[in-house]
Scaffold this motif. Structure first.
Motif, PDB file in Angstrom:
ATOM      1  N   TYR A  97      -1.382  -1.586  -6.074  1.00  0.00           N
ATOM      2  CA  TYR A  97      -1.761  -0.358  -6.778  1.00  0.00           C
ATOM      3  C   TYR A  97      -1.795  -0.561  -8.290  1.00  0.00           C
ATOM      4  O   TYR A  97      -2.635   0.014  -8.967  1.00  0.00           O
ATOM      5  CB  TYR A  97      -0.797   0.784  -6.435  1.00  0.00           C
ATOM      6  CG  TYR A  97      -0.922   1.253  -5.019  1.00  0.00           C
ATOM      7  CD1 TYR A  97      -2.087   1.873  -4.581  1.00  0.00           C
ATOM      8  CD2 TYR A  97       0.092   1.049  -4.098  1.00  0.00           C
ATOM      9  CE1 TYR A  97      -2.222   2.297  -3.273  1.00  0.00           C
ATOM     10  CE2 TYR A  97      -0.035   1.465  -2.782  1.00  0.00           C
ATOM     11  CZ  TYR A  97      -1.189   2.083  -2.375  1.00  0.00           C
ATOM     12  OH  TYR A  97      -1.321   2.483  -1.087  1.00  0.00           O
TER      13      TYR A  97
ATOM     14  N   GLY B 191      -5.417  -0.415 -10.448  1.00  0.00           N
ATOM     15  CA  GLY B 191      -5.353   0.811 -11.242  1.00  0.00           C
ATOM     16  C   GLY B 191      -5.545   0.530 -12.714  1.00  0.00           C
ATOM     17  O   GLY B 191      -6.241   1.268 -13.420  1.00  0.00           O
TER      18      GLY B 191
ATOM     19  N   SER C 183      -7.394  -4.600  -4.141  1.00  0.00           N
ATOM     20  CA  SER C 183      -6.199  -4.033  -3.527  1.00  0.00           C
ATOM     21  C   SER C 183      -5.999  -4.578  -2.112  1.00  0.00           C
ATOM     22  O   SER C 183      -4.897  -4.988  -1.737  1.00  0.00           O
ATOM     23  CB  SER C 183      -6.300  -2.512  -3.513  1.00  0.00           C
ATOM     24  OG  SER C 183      -5.199  -1.957  -2.849  1.00  0.00           O
TER      25      SER C 183
END
Length: 158
Positions: free
Chosen positions: A65, A69, A136
């Motif tokens: 994440y 991100g 991811s």
């Protein structure tokens, strides 16, 4: 290897597949299987291998994440775009078997970006979001494979 260890190994491999095919909770399945093996084996070595697998899976869950991100923030793609992509991905999961999650996610991201930045910039923003989603999955897959190797090494050496 015993029959029990082979069943645990099968569960671990299904977990690895579950990382790529979003029907199964891949990392959780691997963690649960290795935990069951450590509990039944009742040895300090087994618990050590479980601890290593747990650290790999938890750190992979955090990194999967954090890194994408950060890349999305740098590209200027807001979280609201990903939320809409996730929601439409969830709808797609139930509407189109197997590939619906991916189709819904892509459609949701594109529609959110189309509304936010217009037709000319929606394509590049969608590609950034898709690269982040792919990164991811890749991060989680690598950590799942490392946890699987950890289990199989432990099962062979204990």
């Amino acid at each position: 290897m015993t029959g029990f260890e082979l069943l645990i190994g099968l569960a671990v491999m299904v977990g690895v597949i579950g990382v790529v095919v979003p029907v199964l909770p891949g990392s959780l399945l691997i963690l649960g299987a290795v935990l069951a093996w450590a509990v039944v084996t009742e040895s300090a070595e087994a618990w050590g291998y479980f601890a290593l697998a747990a650290v790999l899976l938890v750190s992979g869950s955090v990194v999967k994440y954090a890194v994408p991100g950060r890349n999305l923030k740098a590209a200027g793609v807001p979280n609201s775009t990903l939320v809409l992509g996730g929601l439409l991905g969830l709808v797609g999961f139930f509407v189109i078997p197997v590939v619906g999650l991916f189709v819904g996610f892509v459609l949701g991201v594109y529609l959110a970006e189309l509304r936010r930045v217009g037709r000319d910039q929606a394509g590049p923003s969608t590609r950034h979001a898709l690269r982040a989603a792919g990164l991811s999955v890749l991060i989680e897959l690598v950590t799942a494979l490392l946890a699987a190797v950890t289990y199989f090494t432990g099962a062979l050496l204990t």
